[in-house]
Scaffold this motif. Structure first.
Motif, mmCIF file in Angstrom:
data_model
loop_
_atom_site.group_PDB
_atom_site.id
_atom_site.type_symbol
_atom_site.label_atom_id
_atom_site.label_comp_id
_atom_site.label_asym_id
_atom_site.label_seq_id
_atom_site.Cartn_x
_atom_site.Cartn_y
_atom_site.Cartn_z
ATOM 1 N N ALA A 181 -7.497 -7.990 -0.192
ATOM 2 C CA ALA A 181 -6.134 -7.730 0.283
ATOM 3 C C ALA A 181 -6.063 -7.842 1.799
ATOM 4 C CB ALA A 181 -5.678 -6.349 -0.168
ATOM 5 N N GLU A 182 -7.093 -7.363 2.489
ATOM 6 C CA GLU A 182 -7.122 -7.468 3.952
ATOM 7 C C GLU A 182 -7.113 -8.924 4.407
ATOM 8 O OE1 GLU A 182 -10.577 -5.374 5.200
ATOM 9 O OE2 GLU A 182 -9.850 -3.407 4.527
ATOM 10 N N LEU A 183 -7.714 -9.801 3.598
ATOM 11 C CA LEU A 183 -7.764 -11.222 3.941
ATOM 12 C C LEU A 183 -6.478 -11.958 3.572
ATOM 13 C CD1 LEU A 183 -11.415 -11.969 2.796
ATOM 14 C CD2 LEU A 183 -10.594 -11.925 5.152
ATOM 15 N N GLY A 184 -5.614 -11.302 2.794
ATOM 16 C CA GLY A 184 -4.331 -11.912 2.470
ATOM 17 C C GLY A 184 -4.020 -12.078 1.003
ATOM 18 N N ALA A 185 -4.881 -11.590 0.100
ATOM 19 C CA ALA A 185 -4.594 -11.707 -1.332
ATOM 20 C C ALA A 185 -3.378 -10.861 -1.699
ATOM 21 C CB ALA A 185 -5.807 -11.284 -2.155
ATOM 22 N N ASP A 186 -2.526 -11.415 -2.552
ATOM 23 C CA ASP A 186 -1.278 -10.748 -2.934
ATOM 24 C C ASP A 186 -1.394 -9.997 -4.261
ATOM 25 O OD1 ASP A 186 0.567 -12.134 -0.847
ATOM 26 O OD2 ASP A 186 -0.436 -13.805 -1.844
ATOM 27 N N ILE A 187 -2.179 -10.536 -5.194
ATOM 28 C CA ILE A 187 -2.293 -9.992 -6.548
ATOM 29 C C ILE A 187 -3.750 -9.624 -6.772
ATOM 30 C CG2 ILE A 187 -1.921 -10.439 -9.004
ATOM 31 C CD1 ILE A 187 -0.028 -12.773 -8.003
ATOM 32 N N LEU A 188 -4.023 -8.343 -6.988
ATOM 33 C CA LEU A 188 -5.395 -7.834 -7.073
ATOM 34 C C LEU A 188 -5.695 -7.421 -8.504
ATOM 35 C CD1 LEU A 188 -5.272 -5.573 -3.886
ATOM 36 C CD2 LEU A 188 -5.919 -7.994 -4.026
ATOM 37 N N ILE A 189 -6.742 -8.012 -9.102
ATOM 38 C CA ILE A 189 -7.050 -7.786 -10.510
ATOM 39 C C ILE A 189 -8.498 -7.357 -10.661
ATOM 40 C CG2 ILE A 189 -7.102 -8.827 -12.811
ATOM 41 C CD1 ILE A 189 -5.166 -11.004 -11.595
ATOM 42 N N ASN A 190 -8.714 -6.161 -11.199
ATOM 43 C CA ASN A 190 -10.066 -5.690 -11.499
ATOM 44 C C ASN A 190 -10.443 -6.224 -12.876
ATOM 45 O OD1 ASN A 190 -12.356 -4.196 -12.346
ATOM 46 N ND2 ASN A 190 -11.845 -2.554 -10.910
#
Length: 326
Positions: A181-190
């Protein structure tokens, strides 16, 4: 000089720091005094005996490096002794010196340190060639990156963001997703807790991902096709989840989608040179503007490459693990 050798395939302990003959540059080649190299999954496969170097390549592992030009072979122009460079290699990066085809050299980009630059050639060339040259990611589209916290993943996030795409990533821990997310990812999926197909479709209003960059292969093949949008493109660059999977041609046809699979190491020199030239033209200016940067988890002496392999095999790192030459 010294290099990491592999007398017999095996675990990390199979890597041996030994004295070997110095390489000599031939026609169209440059000798680089290595500052650092980086650990890639392909190096681990080579150590295990599953991924031999292409014919004529160095027998030592290491698919990228940074350093200074030490000598020029016949027919080389545009470079000078002392230039700070990084390079895409077919092998030989785990050494104090390496010979590189001139077409696979890049200058160290603005704002990046000499050692840090070793984290760039393999990942940038892999991402640019697959996501942009093959899959043609466009502004406003959605890219799904499996293994978002890996070296490949951290670069894919940044490059996709730089061109105005939306980025979804999978990773296995909260810490890794936060870094994405810090690098710019919008959608985070575990991926341990969530279904990436459902999550991507939910985040895109049911459309799915326009481009998927996949390192898993067989294990994710069916679900990747399900996650694709109409006219979507699946780019496969690894087989961490197996070699053979079942492909639903009906779903692929209904979506007018495409599946591609590429490798970089064994490509002809002219193809590698074309990719490197495209990276220099399109990606290198992004470093000077602060839009893209290398992500380095840690660095260690090259003679301790075995420990670097253990770190990468355990997947506890984020970005790249560097091996620093003496």
């Amino acid at each position: 000089m010294h290099a990491i050798t592999i007398p017999e395939p095996g675990g990390p302990e199979a890597l041996v720091w030994a004295e070997v003959p110095d390489p000599q540059p031939g026609e169209g080649e440059v000798l680089v005094e290595v500052a650092a190299s980086a650990v890639n999954r392909a190096d681990i496969m080579q150590r295990q005996g599953f991924y031999d170097p292409p014919p004529g390549a160095s027998p030592y592992p290491g698919l990228e490096c940074s350093g200074r030009v030490a000598a020029l072979g016949p027919g080389v122009s545009g470079w000078a002794v002392g230039d700070e460079v990084c390079a895409l290699l077919a092998g030989g990066g785990y050494a104090e010196k390496v010979v590189v085809p001139a077409g696979q050299l890049l200058p160290v980009p603005q704002g990046v340190g000499l050692k840090e630059a070793a984290a760039l050639p393999e990942v940038v060339c892999t991402v640019w060639s697959n996501v942009f040259m093959v899959a043609h990611l466009r502004p406003g589209e959605t890219l799904l990156v499996h293994g978002g916290s890996s070296g490949i993943g951290t670069m894919a996030i940044q490059l996709a963001q730089a061109v105005g795409a939306k980025v979804a990533v999978t990773a296995g821990t909260k810490e890794k997703l936060e870094r994405c997310a810090e690098l710019g990812a919008d959608i985070l999926i575990n991926y341990r807790e969530q279904d990436f197909v459902a999550e991507v479709k939910d985040a895109t209003g049911g459309a799915g991902a326009d481009v998927i960059l996949d390192n898993m292969g067989a294990k994710y093949l069916d679900r990747n096709v399900q996650a694709l949008a109409v006219n979507g493109r699946l780019a496969i660059i690894g087989m961490q989840g197996g070699r053979k999977g079942e492909l639903n041609i009906g779903t692929l046809l209904a979506k007018r989608a495409a599946v591609s699979a590429t490798s970089l190491r064994a490509r002809p020199l002219e193809e590698k040179a074309a990719i490197v030239a495209a990276v220099r033209e399109h990606v290198w200016p992004l470093f000077g503007g602060g839009h893209v940067r290398p992500v380095v988890d840690r660095e260690m002496p090259m003679s301790e490459a075995a420990e670097g392999h253990r770190v990468v095999e355990e997947s506890g790192h984020i970005g790249k693990v560097l091996l620093v030459a003496p």
